[in-house]
Design a protein around this motif. Structure first.
Motif, mmCIF file in Angstrom:
data_model
loop_
_atom_site.group_PDB
_atom_site.id
_atom_site.type_symbol
_atom_site.label_atom_id
_atom_site.label_comp_id
_atom_site.label_asym_id
_atom_site.label_seq_id
_atom_site.Cartn_x
_atom_site.Cartn_y
_atom_site.Cartn_z
ATOM 1 N N GLN A 55 -2.486 10.361 21.911
ATOM 2 C CA GLN A 55 -1.133 10.003 21.492
ATOM 3 C C GLN A 55 -0.874 10.440 20.051
ATOM 4 O OE1 GLN A 55 -0.306 5.806 21.689
ATOM 5 N NE2 GLN A 55 1.889 6.059 21.383
ATOM 6 N N SER A 56 -1.856 10.243 19.197
ATOM 7 C CA SER A 56 -1.727 10.653 17.805
ATOM 8 C C SER A 56 -1.563 12.171 17.698
ATOM 9 C CB SER A 56 -2.947 10.204 17.007
ATOM 10 O OG SER A 56 -2.970 10.766 15.714
ATOM 11 N N LEU A 57 -2.390 12.913 18.425
ATOM 12 C CA LEU A 57 -2.328 14.375 18.369
ATOM 13 C C LEU A 57 -1.042 14.905 18.984
ATOM 14 C CD1 LEU A 57 -6.031 15.241 19.259
ATOM 15 C CD2 LEU A 57 -4.935 15.386 17.014
ATOM 16 N N ASN A 58 -0.486 14.183 19.946
ATOM 17 C CA ASN A 58 0.765 14.624 20.568
ATOM 18 C C ASN A 58 1.937 14.597 19.595
ATOM 19 O OD1 ASN A 58 -0.368 15.211 23.031
ATOM 20 N ND2 ASN A 58 0.209 13.274 23.995
ATOM 21 N N ALA A 59 1.761 13.922 18.476
ATOM 22 C CA ALA A 59 2.803 13.888 17.445
ATOM 23 C C ALA A 59 2.654 15.043 16.458
ATOM 24 C CB ALA A 59 2.762 12.562 16.692
ATOM 25 N N THR A 60 1.712 15.950 16.728
ATOM 26 C CA THR A 60 1.464 17.085 15.838
ATOM 27 C C THR A 60 1.750 18.393 16.561
ATOM 28 O OG1 THR A 60 -0.860 17.550 16.436
ATOM 29 C CG2 THR A 60 -0.454 15.726 14.914
ATOM 30 N N ASN A 61 1.521 19.490 15.848
ATOM 31 C CA ASN A 61 1.683 20.813 16.438
ATOM 32 C C ASN A 61 0.469 21.224 17.271
ATOM 33 O OD1 ASN A 61 0.032 20.925 14.151
ATOM 34 N ND2 ASN A 61 0.583 23.037 13.687
ATOM 35 N N ARG A 62 -0.529 20.340 17.391
ATOM 36 C CA ARG A 62 -1.731 20.616 18.200
ATOM 37 C C ARG A 62 -1.896 19.495 19.224
ATOM 38 N NH1 ARG A 62 -2.821 25.877 17.947
ATOM 39 N NH2 ARG A 62 -1.974 26.536 15.922
ATOM 40 N N ALA A 63 -0.879 19.326 20.048
ATOM 41 C CA ALA A 63 -0.881 18.249 21.039
ATOM 42 C C ALA A 63 -1.946 18.505 22.102
ATOM 43 C CB ALA A 63 0.494 18.139 21.692
ATOM 44 N N GLY A 64 -2.348 17.420 22.746
ATOM 45 C CA GLY A 64 -3.268 17.542 23.866
ATOM 46 C C GLY A 64 -4.545 16.758 23.680
ATOM 47 N N ASP A 65 -5.343 16.761 24.726
ATOM 48 C CA ASP A 65 -6.607 16.035 24.766
ATOM 49 C C ASP A 65 -7.690 16.891 24.102
ATOM 50 O OD1 ASP A 65 -9.042 14.869 25.472
ATOM 51 O OD2 ASP A 65 -8.266 14.133 27.376
ATOM 52 N N PRO A 66 -8.321 16.418 23.043
ATOM 53 C CA PRO A 66 -9.328 17.237 22.373
ATOM 54 C C PRO A 66 -10.562 17.501 23.232
ATOM 55 C CG PRO A 66 -9.335 15.015 21.489
ATOM 56 C CD PRO A 66 -8.134 15.116 22.389
ATOM 57 N N LEU A 67 -10.882 16.580 24.137
ATOM 58 C CA LEU A 67 -12.030 16.817 25.013
ATOM 59 C C LEU A 67 -11.729 17.930 26.008
ATOM 60 C CD1 LEU A 67 -13.290 13.187 25.742
ATOM 61 C CD2 LEU A 67 -14.315 14.894 24.232
ATOM 62 N N ALA A 68 -10.517 17.899 26.574
ATOM 63 C CA ALA A 68 -10.149 18.919 27.552
ATOM 64 C C ALA A 68 -10.032 20.296 26.909
ATOM 65 C CB ALA A 68 -8.828 18.539 28.220
ATOM 66 N N SER A 69 -9.577 20.334 25.660
ATOM 67 C CA SER A 69 -9.382 21.621 24.982
ATOM 68 C C SER A 69 -10.596 22.050 24.173
ATOM 69 C CB SER A 69 -8.165 21.543 24.055
ATOM 70 O OG SER A 69 -8.340 20.518 23.087
ATOM 71 N N GLY A 70 -11.579 21.165 24.045
ATOM 72 C CA GLY A 70 -12.784 21.512 23.296
ATOM 73 C C GLY A 70 -12.575 21.578 21.797
ATOM 74 N N ARG A 71 -11.586 20.839 21.282
ATOM 75 C CA ARG A 71 -11.298 20.905 19.847
ATOM 76 C C ARG A 71 -12.127 19.890 19.061
ATOM 77 N NH1 ARG A 71 -5.736 21.139 21.368
ATOM 78 N NH2 ARG A 71 -5.387 19.033 20.545
ATOM 79 N N TYR A 72 -12.392 20.250 17.827
ATOM 80 C CA TYR A 72 -12.968 19.326 16.857
ATOM 81 C C TYR A 72 -12.167 19.473 15.568
ATOM 82 C CZ TYR A 72 -15.470 23.565 15.393
ATOM 83 O OH TYR A 72 -15.789 24.836 14.992
ATOM 84 N N PHE A 73 -12.434 18.622 14.559
ATOM 85 C CA PHE A 73 -11.497 18.499 13.457
ATOM 86 C C PHE A 73 -12.202 18.422 12.103
ATOM 87 C CE2 PHE A 73 -9.836 16.542 17.286
ATOM 88 C CZ PHE A 73 -8.605 17.179 17.428
ATOM 89 N N LEU A 74 -11.386 18.652 11.080
ATOM 90 C CA LEU A 74 -11.830 18.467 9.700
ATOM 91 C C LEU A 74 -10.932 17.418 9.061
ATOM 92 C CD1 LEU A 74 -13.653 19.388 7.359
ATOM 93 C CD2 LEU A 74 -11.934 21.120 6.814
ATOM 94 N N MET A 75 -11.549 16.420 8.437
ATOM 95 C CA MET A 75 -10.812 15.344 7.773
ATOM 96 C C MET A 75 -10.988 15.459 6.269
ATOM 97 S SD MET A 75 -10.996 11.249 8.510
ATOM 98 C CE MET A 75 -12.544 10.909 7.668
ATOM 99 N N ASP A 76 -9.893 15.245 5.534
ATOM 100 C CA ASP A 76 -9.974 15.381 4.084
ATOM 101 C C ASP A 76 -10.616 14.159 3.447
ATOM 102 O OD1 ASP A 76 -8.064 13.368 3.796
ATOM 103 O OD2 ASP A 76 -6.433 14.731 3.303
ATOM 104 N N GLN A 77 -10.700 14.173 2.124
ATOM 105 C CA GLN A 77 -11.418 13.127 1.403
ATOM 106 C C GLN A 77 -10.687 11.784 1.409
ATOM 107 O OE1 GLN A 77 -11.604 15.564 -2.207
ATOM 108 N NE2 GLN A 77 -13.819 15.477 -2.096
ATOM 109 N N GLU A 78 -9.409 11.807 1.727
ATOM 110 C CA GLU A 78 -8.624 10.571 1.729
ATOM 111 C C GLU A 78 -8.488 9.959 3.121
ATOM 112 O OE1 GLU A 78 -7.929 9.385 -1.167
ATOM 113 O OE2 GLU A 78 -8.746 11.205 -2.098
ATOM 114 N N GLY A 79 -9.069 10.603 4.138
ATOM 115 C CA GLY A 79 -9.034 10.025 5.479
ATOM 116 C C GLY A 79 -7.970 10.580 6.387
ATOM 117 N N TYR A 80 -7.484 11.789 6.105
ATOM 118 C CA TYR A 80 -6.473 12.412 6.954
ATOM 119 C C TYR A 80 -7.079 13.582 7.734
ATOM 120 C CZ TYR A 80 -2.712 9.710 4.873
ATOM 121 O OH TYR A 80 -1.902 8.680 4.480
ATOM 122 N N VAL A 81 -6.920 13.522 9.048
ATOM 123 C CA VAL A 81 -7.360 14.624 9.915
ATOM 124 C C VAL A 81 -6.338 15.734 9.747
ATOM 125 C CG1 VAL A 81 -7.968 15.293 12.254
ATOM 126 C CG2 VAL A 81 -8.325 12.931 11.503
#
Length: 211
Positions: free
Chosen positions: A158-184
């Motif tokens: 639901q959170s990712l669907n509010a971005t330009n990279r919508a979808g299930d990260p498991l189904a798409s095989g995505r992983y992420f980088l989070m900044d120092q303040e806690g934002y993916v």
């Protein structure tokens, strides 16, 4: 000097003053005009991007995913602790294919950071399936020093669907980088190489604080 000459000198000074004032106004207004044109037309803005990953727009606060420790306690970035960049790798209980590849790739990149590795943390985010104690112990053994957290899969999607990279990260095989303040803030796909991830994180470490 005659009155006529004085009048001509005054006129020249007034013209010079008006020209100087116009020039100063142009110096102030021109950058604003150029910025306005760039913003509204895109003309003159380079197309290439420096980063290798996909920027999330808008970035998502990890707090929205409501991660928990394995003991069920809420987890959040400690503002008083040392600042870290973090790889976030969503996994399920099966964790084959892209899931396993992402764990291996991020581990290798972390190792390749050498003396800078202490400024980066890896978070394995358990999203789906039941994990036995044996499976969790094996995961910890293969990835020492990695933080294990749980999160609700639907909440993350639901959170990712509010971005330009919508979808299930498991189904798409995505992983992420989070900044120092806690934002993916950046996403990676199975097509990204370890060298690309390493390039991004090295650049971010170079231009960010480390305490």
């Amino acid at each position: 000097m005659t009155d006529s000459a004085n009048t001509q000198d005054e006129r020249r000074m007034k013209r010079r003053g008006r020209l100087l004032a116009s020039a100063l106004m142009a110096v102030v207004a021109l950058p604003m005009l150029i910025a306005y044109v760039f913003y509204h037309t895109g003309v003159g803005i380079p197309d290439e991007q420096v980063n290798e990953g996909f920027l999330l727009d808008p970035p998502q606060a990890l707090a929205q995913w409501q991660p928990e420790t394995l003991s069920g306690k809420n987890w959040a970035v400690d503002p008083k602790a040392a600042k870290h960049w973090r790889f976030i790798i969503p996994v399920d209980a099966d964790c084959s294919g892209a899931c396993g590849d992402n764990l291996y790739l991020t581990r290798q990149v972390h190792v390749r950071l050498a003396e800078k590795a202490s400024r980066v943390e890896r978070i394995i985010l358990l999203l789906d399936g039941e994990w036995s104690d044996e499976a969790l112990e094996e995961l910890t053994a293969k990835h020492p020093g990695t933080r294990l957290l749980r999160a609700d899969r639907e909440r993350v999607v639901q959170s990712l669907n509010a971005t330009n990279r919508a979808g299930d990260p498991l189904a798409s095989g995505r992983y992420f980088l989070m900044d120092q303040e806690g934002y993916v803030m950046m996403a990676y796909s199975p097509e990204h190489t370890g060298n690309q991830l390493l390039k991004d994180i090295k650049r971010l470490l170079r231009y960010s604080y480390d305490d």
